[in-house]
Design a protein around this motif. Structure first.
Motif, mmCIF file in Angstrom:
data_model
loop_
_atom_site.group_PDB
_atom_site.id
_atom_site.type_symbol
_atom_site.label_atom_id
_atom_site.label_comp_id
_atom_site.label_asym_id
_atom_site.label_seq_id
_atom_site.Cartn_x
_atom_site.Cartn_y
_atom_site.Cartn_z
ATOM 1 N N ALA A 40 0.712 -1.107 0.133
ATOM 2 C CA ALA A 40 -0.009 -0.013 0.090
ATOM 3 C C ALA A 40 0.916 1.082 -0.087
ATOM 4 C CB ALA A 40 -0.969 0.119 1.305
ATOM 5 N N GLU A 41 0.397 2.279 -0.485
ATOM 6 C CA GLU A 41 1.019 3.685 -0.633
ATOM 7 C C GLU A 41 1.569 4.060 0.686
ATOM 8 O OE1 GLU A 41 -0.617 7.385 -2.378
ATOM 9 O OE2 GLU A 41 -0.177 6.490 -3.989
ATOM 10 N N ASP A 42 0.582 4.252 1.546
ATOM 11 C CA ASP A 42 0.852 4.615 2.988
ATOM 12 C C ASP A 42 1.959 3.704 3.605
ATOM 13 O OD1 ASP A 42 -0.913 2.771 3.127
ATOM 14 O OD2 ASP A 42 -1.552 3.471 5.439
ATOM 15 N N VAL A 43 1.990 2.587 3.422
ATOM 16 C CA VAL A 43 3.009 1.620 4.126
ATOM 17 C C VAL A 43 4.221 1.754 3.269
ATOM 18 C CG1 VAL A 43 3.912 -0.802 4.335
ATOM 19 C CG2 VAL A 43 1.542 -0.252 4.319
ATOM 20 N N ILE A 44 4.523 2.200 1.945
ATOM 21 C CA ILE A 44 5.952 2.565 1.480
ATOM 22 C C ILE A 44 6.130 3.806 2.030
ATOM 23 C CG2 ILE A 44 6.968 3.025 -0.716
ATOM 24 C CD1 ILE A 44 5.101 1.119 -2.009
ATOM 25 N N VAL A 45 5.345 4.702 2.068
ATOM 26 C CA VAL A 45 5.583 6.152 2.691
ATOM 27 C C VAL A 45 6.064 6.170 3.956
ATOM 28 C CG1 VAL A 45 5.018 8.433 3.231
ATOM 29 C CG2 VAL A 45 4.491 7.535 1.036
ATOM 30 N N THR A 46 5.673 5.430 4.743
ATOM 31 C CA THR A 46 6.078 5.054 6.122
ATOM 32 C C THR A 46 7.588 4.573 6.457
ATOM 33 O OG1 THR A 46 3.936 4.832 6.911
ATOM 34 C CG2 THR A 46 5.600 4.094 8.534
ATOM 35 N N ALA A 47 7.780 3.432 5.436
ATOM 36 C CA ALA A 47 9.099 2.963 5.464
ATOM 37 C C ALA A 47 10.239 3.842 4.815
ATOM 38 C CB ALA A 47 9.080 1.620 4.235
ATOM 39 N N ILE A 48 9.764 4.951 3.960
ATOM 40 C CA ILE A 48 10.769 5.868 3.617
ATOM 41 C C ILE A 48 10.940 6.758 4.705
ATOM 42 C CG2 ILE A 48 10.839 7.717 2.122
ATOM 43 C CD1 ILE A 48 9.160 6.388 -0.077
ATOM 44 N N ARG A 49 10.144 7.097 5.426
ATOM 45 C CA ARG A 49 10.345 8.184 6.481
ATOM 46 C C ARG A 49 11.058 7.498 7.501
ATOM 47 N NH1 ARG A 49 4.062 10.606 6.758
ATOM 48 N NH2 ARG A 49 4.059 11.872 5.028
ATOM 49 N N GLN A 50 10.914 6.031 7.831
ATOM 50 C CA GLN A 50 11.628 5.424 9.005
ATOM 51 C C GLN A 50 12.880 4.700 8.594
ATOM 52 O OE1 GLN A 50 8.777 2.830 10.630
ATOM 53 N NE2 GLN A 50 7.444 4.297 11.501
ATOM 54 N N ALA A 51 13.250 4.901 7.470
ATOM 55 C CA ALA A 51 14.601 4.138 7.035
ATOM 56 C C ALA A 51 15.899 5.016 7.668
ATOM 57 C CB ALA A 51 14.674 4.239 5.458
ATOM 58 N N PRO A 52 16.823 4.200 8.365
ATOM 59 C CA PRO A 52 17.759 4.838 9.099
ATOM 60 C C PRO A 52 18.752 5.826 8.079
ATOM 61 C CG PRO A 52 17.613 2.479 9.704
ATOM 62 C CD PRO A 52 16.592 2.897 8.435
ATOM 63 N N SER A 72 3.858 6.199 -7.548
ATOM 64 C CA SER A 72 3.125 7.209 -7.632
ATOM 65 C C SER A 72 3.462 8.489 -7.003
ATOM 66 C CB SER A 72 1.649 6.795 -6.736
ATOM 67 O OG SER A 72 2.365 6.812 -5.327
ATOM 68 N N ASP A 73 3.037 9.540 -7.354
ATOM 69 C CA ASP A 73 3.551 10.920 -7.192
ATOM 70 C C ASP A 73 3.701 10.971 -5.572
ATOM 71 O OD1 ASP A 73 3.854 11.350 -9.976
ATOM 72 O OD2 ASP A 73 1.898 12.786 -9.892
ATOM 73 N N PRO A 74 2.614 10.830 -4.802
ATOM 74 C CA PRO A 74 2.683 10.855 -3.228
ATOM 75 C C PRO A 74 4.225 10.122 -2.740
ATOM 76 C CG PRO A 74 0.744 10.572 -3.975
ATOM 77 C CD PRO A 74 1.305 10.228 -5.162
ATOM 78 N N ILE A 75 4.373 9.052 -3.510
ATOM 79 C CA ILE A 75 5.613 8.354 -2.843
ATOM 80 C C ILE A 75 6.794 9.129 -3.216
ATOM 81 C CG2 ILE A 75 6.962 5.962 -3.203
ATOM 82 C CD1 ILE A 75 4.299 4.629 -3.449
ATOM 83 N N VAL A 76 6.763 9.508 -4.662
ATOM 84 C CA VAL A 76 8.065 10.266 -5.006
ATOM 85 C C VAL A 76 8.125 11.600 -4.117
ATOM 86 C CG1 VAL A 76 9.020 11.755 -6.849
ATOM 87 C CG2 VAL A 76 7.701 9.409 -7.480
ATOM 88 N N ARG A 77 7.057 12.297 -3.856
ATOM 89 C CA ARG A 77 7.142 13.447 -3.000
ATOM 90 C C ARG A 77 7.757 13.176 -1.558
ATOM 91 N NH1 ARG A 77 2.500 15.594 -6.064
ATOM 92 N NH2 ARG A 77 1.136 13.990 -4.703
ATOM 93 N N ALA A 78 7.293 11.849 -1.172
ATOM 94 C CA ALA A 78 7.915 11.458 0.253
ATOM 95 C C ALA A 78 9.346 11.302 -0.066
ATOM 96 C CB ALA A 78 7.226 10.101 0.737
ATOM 97 N N MET A 79 9.732 10.670 -1.137
ATOM 98 C CA MET A 79 11.240 10.522 -1.226
ATOM 99 C C MET A 79 11.805 11.828 -1.228
ATOM 100 S SD MET A 79 10.945 7.596 -4.285
ATOM 101 C CE MET A 79 12.822 7.483 -4.546
ATOM 102 N N GLN A 80 11.171 13.029 -1.838
ATOM 103 C CA GLN A 80 12.042 14.187 -1.979
ATOM 104 C C GLN A 80 11.988 14.609 -0.601
ATOM 105 O OE1 GLN A 80 9.285 15.834 -5.032
ATOM 106 N NE2 GLN A 80 10.795 15.619 -6.462
ATOM 107 N N ALA A 81 10.651 14.792 0.210
ATOM 108 C CA ALA A 81 11.035 15.065 1.369
ATOM 109 C C ALA A 81 11.945 14.644 2.457
ATOM 110 C CB ALA A 81 9.431 15.045 2.241
#
Length: 311
Positions: A40-52, A72-81
């Motif tokens: 799921a999109e939110d699961v991937i975004v959380t994994a990005i934010r919590q990566a060491p 998806s664009d929301p995941i890319v934006r999470a990577m950019q943030a």
């Protein structure tokens, strides 16, 4: 070494190892694998934010590869943030040094005890940015961040010049002349910075008996963003186009056009579907009449130019 000393030494050695040490940083390929696995999109975004740690490739080439991999664009934006914070989470604060000799804290005064008994003040949160609505009908603006104000764009008129010689198409067909389309001036005086949020705003009228409804879905059909190429003091149209994501915002307002007092004006926010790199650009609005959508896309067209510069 006694058994107790051995246990203490092992515990100290275990605590001294930082959490996540030795784990490889998260990369674009890790994100692509999670998307391909159907997470799921939110699961991937959380994994990005919590990566060491992270080493994302967010260059134009990297972003294109992510798009082709259906990220998806929301995941890319999470990577950019996440990339903006240096790719590392903040380390835990170090514990305050303790003295070998115990000491009793000084007794608090009555006023200090009264203050300490009050409930803690919750942290303040930044207020959401309110985007200003255009007061003029049919005029496109860039949205300034973080104020939400509007910046006027450069109104331009497209011109054409002949390219090459006239080409014959056969005995029974008319000859063909190729044209190049351009705007005067090598660069726009209106500049936006690369890496900043790129959004635009316009206000248009709702439909009457001969028009199309002023909805986000209809507006999306009428706008196009194209990159320009500067050459010999002119900006030429290229084939590099970008579509917009469109949404309505604000409050619909009737009576802004005195010729059509019963029609309602609607504000639209336009966001390019992919980030714009440095260069010259033009936005086209086609198929309108008196600031209202109509079916014939050749009836009327307006164009606004701007430039994206390095930070």
């Amino acid at each position: 070494m006694t058994r107790l000393a051995l246990v203490v030494a092992v515990c100290v050695a275990f605590v001294a190892i930082p959490s996540g040490q030795g784990a490889p940083p998260m990369t674009n390929q890790d994100v692509v694998k999670m998307v391909a696995a159907g997470l799921a999109e939110d699961v991937i975004v959380t994994a990005i934010r919590q990566a060491p740690s992270r080493t994302f490739d967010l260059t134009p080439t990297g972003l294109i590869d992510l798009k082709l991999a259906h990220v998806s664009d929301p995941i890319v934006r999470a990577m950019q943030a996440a990339d903006n914070d240096g790719g590392l989470r903040a380390p835990a604060p170090r514990p305050a040094p303790t003295s070998s000799a115990p000491s009793s804290p000084p007794s608090a005064t009555p006023s200090e005890r009264a203050v300490s008994s009050l409930p803690p003040t919750p942290p303040s949160t930044p207020a959401a940015v309110s985007v200003q609505e255009p007061t003029a009908l049919g005029e496109l603006y860039a949205i300034s961040r973080p104020t939400g104000g509007l910046v006027s764009l450069e109104r331009v008129q497209m011109k054409e010049r002949k390219v090459g010689n006239v080409r014959s198409q056969g005995v029974f067909k008319p000859a063909v002349q190729d044209f190049a389309y351009y705007f005067e001036g090598a660069s726009s005086p209106v500049t936006l910075r690369a890496g900043e949020p790129q959004k635009f705003a316009i206000r248009l009228l709702g439909s009457d008996r001969g028009g199309k409804p002023a909805t986000a879905e209809e507006a999306q059909k009428h706008f196009l963003l194209t990159k320009l190429q500067s050459e010999e003091g002119r900006r030429y149209i290229t084939r590099v186009d970008t579509q917009f994501d469109v949404r309505t915002y604000g409050m619909p307002a009737p009576g802004l056009d005195p010729r059509k007092p019963d029609q309602t004006a609607v504000s639209f926010e336009l966001t390019p579907r992919s980030p714009l790199g440095p260069g010259e650009y033009v936005i086209l609005l086609a198929g309108t009449h008196n600031f209202q959508f109509i079916g014939n896309y050749q009836a009327s067209s307006d164009r606004w130019a701007f430039a994206i510069t390095e930070r």
